[in-house]
Scaffold this active site. Structure first.
Site, PDB file in Angstrom:
ATOM      1  N   ARG A 151      60.243 -70.130  31.785  1.00 54.49           N
ATOM      2  CA  ARG A 151      58.982 -70.758  31.374  1.00 54.49           C
ATOM      3  C   ARG A 151      58.426 -69.934  30.222  1.00 54.49           C
ATOM      4  O   ARG A 151      58.534 -68.705  30.217  1.00 54.49           O
ATOM      5  CB  ARG A 151      57.978 -70.741  32.514  1.00 54.49           C
ATOM      6  CG  ARG A 151      58.419 -71.522  33.742  1.00 54.49           C
ATOM      7  CD  ARG A 151      57.327 -71.422  34.815  1.00 54.49           C
ATOM      8  NE  ARG A 151      57.596 -72.274  35.960  1.00 54.49           N
ATOM      9  CZ  ARG A 151      58.221 -71.866  37.068  1.00 54.49           C
ATOM     10  NH1 ARG A 151      58.653 -70.608  37.158  1.00 54.49           N
ATOM     11  NH2 ARG A 151      58.406 -72.694  38.066  1.00 54.49           N
TER      12      ARG A 151
ATOM     13  N   CYS B  46      65.457 -77.291  39.027  1.00 52.45           N
ATOM     14  CA  CYS B  46      64.784 -76.016  38.765  1.00 52.45           C
ATOM     15  C   CYS B  46      63.406 -75.950  39.412  1.00 52.45           C
ATOM     16  O   CYS B  46      62.607 -75.099  39.091  1.00 52.45           O
ATOM     17  CB  CYS B  46      64.686 -75.746  37.270  1.00 52.45           C
ATOM     18  SG  CYS B  46      63.637 -76.928  36.410  1.00 52.45           S
TER      19      CYS B  46
ATOM     20  N   ARG C 128      69.592 -76.959  88.091  1.00 49.57           N
ATOM     21  CA  ARG C 128      69.186 -76.480  86.757  1.00 49.57           C
ATOM     22  C   ARG C 128      69.382 -77.549  85.709  1.00 49.57           C
ATOM     23  O   ARG C 128      70.317 -78.333  85.770  1.00 49.57           O
ATOM     24  CB  ARG C 128      70.044 -75.259  86.362  1.00 49.57           C
ATOM     25  CG  ARG C 128      70.335 -74.341  87.490  1.00 49.57           C
ATOM     26  CD  ARG C 128      71.459 -73.346  87.179  1.00 49.57           C
ATOM     27  NE  ARG C 128      71.124 -72.425  86.128  1.00 49.57           N
ATOM     28  CZ  ARG C 128      71.972 -71.526  85.645  1.00 49.57           C
ATOM     29  NH1 ARG C 128      73.216 -71.459  86.113  1.00 49.57           N
ATOM     30  NH2 ARG C 128      71.608 -70.723  84.680  1.00 49.57           N
TER      31      ARG C 128
ATOM     32  N   HIS D 113      49.662 -72.131  42.408  1.00 47.64           N
ATOM     33  CA  HIS D 113      50.005 -71.161  41.374  1.00 47.64           C
ATOM     34  C   HIS D 113      50.331 -69.802  41.990  1.00 47.64           C
ATOM     35  O   HIS D 113      51.362 -69.192  41.696  1.00 47.64           O
ATOM     36  CB  HIS D 113      48.835 -71.034  40.390  1.00 47.64           C
ATOM     37  CG  HIS D 113      49.084 -70.046  39.305  1.00 47.64           C
ATOM     38  ND1 HIS D 113      48.674 -68.741  39.385  1.00 47.64           N
ATOM     39  CD2 HIS D 113      49.736 -70.168  38.121  1.00 47.64           C
ATOM     40  CE1 HIS D 113      49.047 -68.102  38.298  1.00 47.64           C
ATOM     41  NE2 HIS D 113      49.692 -68.947  37.505  1.00 47.64           N
TER      42      HIS D 113
ATOM     43  N   GLY E  53      62.727 -81.255  37.596  1.00 50.02           N
ATOM     44  CA  GLY E  53      61.549 -80.454  37.917  1.00 50.02           C
ATOM     45  C   GLY E  53      60.970 -81.054  39.178  1.00 50.02           C
ATOM     46  O   GLY E  53      60.100 -81.908  39.131  1.00 50.02           O
ATOM     47  N   THR E  54      61.509 -80.609  40.304  1.00 48.60           N
ATOM     48  CA  THR E  54      61.202 -81.330  41.547  1.00 48.60           C
ATOM     49  C   THR E  54      59.765 -81.114  42.019  1.00 48.60           C
ATOM     50  O   THR E  54      59.277 -81.895  42.820  1.00 48.60           O
ATOM     51  CB  THR E  54      62.199 -80.959  42.671  1.00 48.60           C
ATOM     52  OG1 THR E  54      62.301 -79.548  42.727  1.00 48.60           O
ATOM     53  CG2 THR E  54      63.551 -81.581  42.402  1.00 48.60           C
ATOM     54  N   ASN E  55      59.097 -80.056  41.545  1.00 47.42           N
ATOM     55  CA  ASN E  55      57.679 -79.919  41.921  1.00 47.42           C
ATOM     56  C   ASN E  55      56.884 -81.079  41.332  1.00 47.42           C
ATOM     57  O   ASN E  55      56.166 -81.782  42.037  1.00 47.42           O
ATOM     58  CB  ASN E  55      57.089 -78.613  41.402  1.00 47.42           C
ATOM     59  CG  ASN E  55      57.755 -77.398  41.999  1.00 47.42           C
ATOM     60  OD1 ASN E  55      58.491 -77.507  42.969  1.00 47.42           O
ATOM     61  ND2 ASN E  55      57.515 -76.246  41.401  1.00 47.42           N
ATOM     62  N   ASP E  56      57.017 -81.267  40.024  1.00 49.44           N
ATOM     63  CA  ASP E  56      56.297 -82.357  39.387  1.00 49.44           C
ATOM     64  C   ASP E  56      56.817 -83.707  39.858  1.00 49.44           C
ATOM     65  O   ASP E  56      56.043 -84.625  40.108  1.00 49.44           O
ATOM     66  CB  ASP E  56      56.416 -82.257  37.856  1.00 49.44           C
ATOM     67  CG  ASP E  56      55.151 -81.665  37.249  1.00 49.44           C
ATOM     68  OD1 ASP E  56      54.059 -81.987  37.740  1.00 49.44           O
ATOM     69  OD2 ASP E  56      55.265 -80.877  36.287  1.00 49.44           O
TER      70      ASP E  56
HETATM   71  P1  ADP Z   1      66.725 -71.717  81.850  1.00 51.24           P
HETATM   72  O1  ADP Z   1      67.553 -72.684  81.104  1.00 51.24           O
HETATM   73  O2  ADP Z   1      65.266 -71.956  81.737  1.00 51.24           O
HETATM   74  O3  ADP Z   1      67.153 -70.304  81.593  1.00 51.24           O
HETATM   75  P2  ADP Z   1      68.322 -71.630  84.210  1.00 51.24           P
HETATM   76  O4  ADP Z   1      68.912 -72.906  84.678  1.00 51.24           O
HETATM   77  O5  ADP Z   1      69.207 -70.730  83.468  1.00 51.24           O
HETATM   78  O6  ADP Z   1      67.019 -71.997  83.391  1.00 51.24           O
HETATM   79  O7  ADP Z   1      67.738 -70.894  85.476  1.00 51.24           O
HETATM   80  C1  ADP Z   1      66.758 -69.902  85.389  1.00 51.24           C
HETATM   81  C2  ADP Z   1      67.151 -68.691  86.195  1.00 51.24           C
HETATM   82  O8  ADP Z   1      67.428 -69.019  87.520  1.00 51.24           O
HETATM   83  C3  ADP Z   1      68.396 -68.019  85.695  1.00 51.24           C
HETATM   84  O9  ADP Z   1      68.093 -67.043  84.749  1.00 51.24           O
HETATM   85  C4  ADP Z   1      68.974 -67.366  86.912  1.00 51.24           C
HETATM   86  O10 ADP Z   1      68.521 -66.048  87.004  1.00 51.24           O
HETATM   87  C5  ADP Z   1      68.413 -68.159  88.046  1.00 51.24           C
HETATM   88  N1  ADP Z   1      69.508 -68.940  88.620  1.00 51.24           N
HETATM   89  C6  ADP Z   1      69.991 -70.107  88.195  1.00 51.24           C
HETATM   90  N2  ADP Z   1      71.046 -70.502  88.928  1.00 51.24           N
HETATM   91  C7  ADP Z   1      71.246 -69.542  89.857  1.00 51.24           C
HETATM   92  C8  ADP Z   1      72.187 -69.351  90.903  1.00 51.24           C
HETATM   93  N3  ADP Z   1      73.173 -70.211  91.149  1.00 51.24           N
HETATM   94  N4  ADP Z   1      72.085 -68.238  91.650  1.00 51.24           N
HETATM   95  C9  ADP Z   1      71.108 -67.351  91.396  1.00 51.24           C
HETATM   96  N5  ADP Z   1      70.193 -67.461  90.440  1.00 51.24           N
HETATM   97  C10 ADP Z   1      70.251 -68.549  89.666  1.00 51.24           C
HETATM   98 MG    MG Z   2      56.852 -79.704  35.469  1.00 53.89          MG
HETATM   99 MG    MG Z   3      68.976 -69.724  81.585  1.00 47.73          MG
END
Ligand code: ADP
Ligand code: MG
Ligand code: MG
Length: 915
Positions: A602, A871, A124, A496, A806-809
């Site tokens: 104003r 302002c 992940r 406006h 008068g930051t707009n102007d």
């Molecule tokens: P994201 O950041 O896109 O949420 P994740 O890394 O959290 O991605 O992973 C997406 C999904 O994968 C998670 O919501 C989870 O359900 C599943 N997942 C991730 N790691 C595991 C794990 N060790 N066991 C089971 N499911 C997992």
């Molecule tokens: Mg002005």
């Molecule tokens: Mg996640």
């Protein structure tokens, strides 16, 4: 050789080691891999920079003893190395990874690649801040034709094993080999259709086996390469793919938009798999420790039985609610987890408390239940609505979880917008006709009208009007005030219409370019649809949508939480917060929202109403001073009444009144009828009036006869206004016995001598009006809205008691950018990154900001106690307010509905800079 595999940067099996000997020796003992699991962890939550948010969270939860599947995190440093060294890894990484896998094997009593009890892994991404959906994940890694058999017999569930295997092949092919998802969806759909299956859960182990062989054939034909069977090859390719996904186009764009530096990198989390797809006692889900919409202190979330990971978000099956309350609120007829898995529910609820007490914040968690055993896979601070943020912050102070200051920091100032205006009922159906700029928040439904007069007529008859104009001008004020909402087809965030609508708290969608208004035919065409005057639309000024018919809205209720939190904010902020207001209604609203005074009143709006405009026109067209004075005498009592009412409401709080600013050009009569009225009122011939109108017309009114230039050429105008202001002060001073504090502000000054002349004129009138003992105190100051004024601030401060940017102007003049015409190219500039943001929305700190800084320094050098304020519209923009705090300004002033935002932003600025 297959390209998508080759560009993973690693030949199968071997890990390339950097050849650079010096780096090698320096980094030999560096730690690139942090393990977690079994109640222990190398890292903790303070290590987000190195481990990413997910990695730090997993480590922290593991050390807390929460049920987290064991795993390890490869640091963000490795990502940077990998990116800089074209796909190579630092030395020793492979050794550390191998050791860490061994640690997981020990805890889980499985082995990576073992044909009997295989360890399966998830790979992940996870950067310092969450980048939702931008990077990749691979699940069920380690499966192959042999290990899948081991998983089948070990779990005694072949269906589950082959379902996991096909999921893995599909994800790996997509993420690593570049074979898109839809190929696999197609194979699966065909198989289901052939067998008349509806749900994935209908498929048996044999079905999945057949599908797997088809997947493999597809991969070979698409990638020119077989799906790799060796688990280590699978692992290193997946790690490389996650690192590479840091640099994919989607992630790069997202970082640019969110201002996330490219060199932060992502970590890679490798973790033992747990399975939510092992039958009916298994499940997977996401939950918030409190309700993210309402802030209610109860678990809130969704889950799916017999499912894995992405299934919940993918929308393939309808998720079920976790709590019975959630089920009722969502009118779901599917059973809640609280009902069908009560013990799992209670365990999850206990973990909710542990996490909240530990993190002192609402958490967003991911969990999986494998055959009746609960695992937590992720935790992070949960996103929430403004309403929920307020409630959670206040309740957590009560619960002793956080301090008042922390509570203040927990609420995003800009999000308060959501609370202060009526909004579209989120559950309502809608048909969107057009989209423009979200110019002034709030939602409103009404009959469309195309003129200010018609809006007023409708309002008087008790109907609701939505005023639709190509653009608006000061003459439309009465109609804008009478309408419940405003739509324009041209103009930007500071047009406006936008500025006035925000000031009045009217919903406004500006610059909806596919709206075509035909004033003659009294119709408007929107995306091919013709709407007649009187047809009903709903607009959402918080999203910029124009919708057909009446879409239900809900009124805001300012809760007790709101005022409590604002009270805590006020204790901390250093900046004063004033309001831009020029009607009694605005003044009252502003006081309700906590304004400490008026920073900009104003006066031009006061000249456009009914008979006043005629008198003004008489004044402009007059042939000599005596006639001008005569015309102005008609306006004097009306202005005096206006000011008196404002002083009365403000009860001695400071009121800054700006003398007449707009170009005289804007007051000229346009139509024959208007010229007629003026000629009669002034006793001038129609021909003379026509000639004068032509003579006075300007090519470039914004740079023309306006501001103090008018006050210098026609001193009678400023004399009259000064008299009206001070006489009103005298009246209210006597009436209430409270001292009236008034600051007279001179607009459009560029040269010290201009202010000197005007100030002398003001002082002269004051001498006449303020005889001894009157309860009126006045000072004279100036707007700083021309670059020359900013540069010459040292000299100008000799004449000025206060400055107000008068930051707009100032933005217009610094950029040479007309705010009314910028709409045609500014969006391109933003898209191409030429400018970071619309400088009329967020103050341009680098350019305009530097001028402001100079002006503050030079002005205060001349006059140490010079009061300096902002302002422009920026006074209500959280980011700009924080910048104003850093510049050391005394106050900001903004439209009434943005006062709470400014108060909170000012507190944030003070708290985050350590006061
Ligand atoms: P994201 O950041 O896109 O949420 P994740 O890394 O959290 O991605 O992973 C997406 C999904 O994968 C998670 O919501 C989870 O359900 C599943 N997942 C991730 N790691 C595991 C794990 N060790 N066991 C089971 N499911 C997992
Ligand atoms: Mg002005
Ligand atoms: Mg996640």
């Amino acid at each position: 050789m297959n390209t998508s595999i080759a560009h993973a940067g690693i030949p199968c099996r071997d890990l390339p080691i950097s050849s650079k000997a010096d780096i090698l020796s320096k980094q030999k003992h560096a730690k690139y891999v942090y393990t977690f699991g079994n109640g222990k962890a190398d890292g903790d939550r303070s290590m987000k920079i190195l481990l990413g948010g997910k990695g730090a969270g997993l480590a922290e939860m593991s050390a807390l003893g929460l049920p987290v599947p064991p795993g390890f995190t490869i640091t963000t440093q490795v990502c940077t190395w990998f990116t800089n060294n074209v796909g190579e890894y630092p030395p020793n990484l492979d050794v550390q990874v191998t050791e860490s896998i061994a640690a997981i094997e020990k805890i889980t009593a499985t082995r990576f690649g073992d044909p009997l009890r295989p360890l399966l892994l998830s790979v992940r991404s996870g950067s310092r801040v969450s980048m939702p959906g931008m990077m990749d994940t691979v699940l069920n890694l380690g499966l192959n034709d042999r290990t899948v058999q081991g998983l089948a017999s070990d779990s005694e569930d072949p269906r589950f094993a082959y379902d996991s295997y096909r999921r893995f092949i599909q994800m790996f092919a997509d993420v690593v080999m570049g074979v898109p998802h839809h190929h696999f969806e197609h194979i699966l759909d065909q198989h289901k259709r052939a067998r008349s299956f509806h749900l994935d859960t209908d498929l048996s182990a044999q079905d999945w086996q057949q599908i797997i062989s088809q997947y493999k054939i597809k991969i070979h034909s698409e990638a020119g390469h077989d799906f790799p069977q060796d688990p280590r090859t699978q692992l290193w390719h997946s790690i490389a793919a996650v690192f590479r996904s840091w640099s994919n186009a989607r992630a790069v764009t997202y970082r640019k938009l969110q201002n996330i530096p490219n060199d932060w990198g992502t970590a890679v989390n490798v973790q033992a798999m747990v399975f939510g797809n092992m039958g009916e006692s298994s499940a997977t889900g996401v939950a918030f420790t409190r309700n993210p919409a309402t802030g209610d202190n109860a678990l809130y979330g969704e889950y799916l039985v017999n499912a894995q990971g992405e299934d919940v978000v993918a929308g393939i099956r309808t998720p079920q609610q976790i709590t019975i309350a959630g089920k009722v609120a969502n009118r779901s007829n599917l059973p809640a987890m609280e009902e069908v898995m009560p013990s799992m529910f209670h365990e999850l609820n206990a973990i909710r408390h542990t996490l909240e007490e530990h993190y002192s914040d609402m958490q967003d968690i991911e969990f999986t239940i494998q055959r009746g055993k609960l695992y937590i896979l992720q935790t992070r601070a949960g996103k929430r609505t403004a309403r929920a943020a307020l409630k959670i912050a206040c309740e957590m102070v009560e619960e002793g979880l956080i301090t008042e200051d922390e509570a203040v920091m927990r609420v995003d100032p800009s999000s308060l917008n959501q609370l202060l205006h009526p909004r579209i009922d989120p559950t309502a159906e809608r048909q969107v006709l057009a989209e423009g700029l979200a110019a002034s928040p709030g939602a409103a439904s009404g009959h469309i009208v195309f003129s200010a007069d018609e809006a007023e007529r409708l309002a008087q008859s008790g109907e609701k009007a939505i005023l639709c104009r190509t653009e608006t001008s000061p003459e439309d004020i009465h109609g804008m005030n009478a309408a419940v909402g405003i739509v324009t087809s041209r103009g930007g965030m500071t047009s406006h219409a936008a500025v006035v609508a925000r000031g009045m708290g009217r919903a406004c969608v500006a610059g909806a370019s596919n709206v075509n208004i035909d004033y003659n035919a009294n119709i408007m065409e929107v995306g091919g649809k013709i709407l007649q005057e009187g047809d009903i639309v709903t607009i959402d000024g918080g999203s910029g949508e124009v919708m057909l018919g009446e879409v239900p809205t809900i009124e805001p209720e300012l809760s007790g939480d709101f005022s409590r939190l604002m009270g805590w904010a006020d204790k901390r902020r250093k900046l004063g917060v004033l309001v831009n207001a020029d009607t009694p209604e605005d003044c009252r609203k502003a006081l309700e929202f906590g304004a400490e005074g008026i920073g900009l009143c104003r006066t031009e709006h006061m000249f456009f109403e009914g008979v006043r405009i005629v008198a003004m026109r008489e004044m402009i067209l007059a042939t000599n001073v005596a006639e001008r004075r005569k015309a102005l005498r008609k306006v004097l009592p009306m202005q005096r009444d206006d000011f008196a009412e404002i002083f009365r409401i403000m009860k001695g709080r400071p009121v800054t009144i700006r003398l007449l600013d707009p170009p005289l050009h804007e007051f000229l009569p346009h139509t024959e009828a208007e010229m007629h009225v003026v000629s009669a009122a002034a006793g001038l011939s129609l021909d003379y009036v026509r000639e004068q109108v032509i003579r006075l017309r300007e090519t470039n009114p914004m740079l023309g006869h306006r501001g103090c230039r008018v006050g210098i050429t026609y001193p009678e105008v400023y004399e009259m206004q000064t008299r009206a202001i001070l006489e009103a002060g005298v009246i209210i001073g006597r009436e209430t016995g409270v001292n009236v504090e008034v600051e007279i502000m001179v607009p459009f000054v560029g040269v010290e001598a201009e202010l000197k002349i005007v100030k002398e004129c003001i002082d002269k009138v004051a001498k006449e009006v303020l005889v001894n003992g009157e309860k009126v105190h006045y000072v004279v100051g100036t707007m700083i809205e021309l670059p020359r004024a900013a540069l010459n601030a040292g000299k100008i401060a000799k004449q000025a008691h206060f400055f107000s940017f008068g930051t707009n102007d100032l933005t217009q003049m610094t950029f040479g950018l007309s705010r009314d015409d910028a709409g045609s190219f500014l969006p391109t500039y933003e898209k191409r990154g030429i400018i970071e943001a619309d400088p009329f929305v967020h103050l341009d700190e680098e350019g305009v900001g530097e001028l402001m800084q100079l002006a503050v320094e030079r002005g205060r050098k001349t006059r140490a106690d010079l009061k300096v304020c902002v302002c422009g519209e920026h006074g209500g923009d959280a980011k700009s307010v924080i910048f104003c705090h850093k510049l050391g300004l005394d106050c900001v002033s903004c439209s009434p509905y943005r006062v709470p935002i400014a108060r909170l932003a000012a507190a944030h600025a003070a708290l985050s800079s350590g006061l």
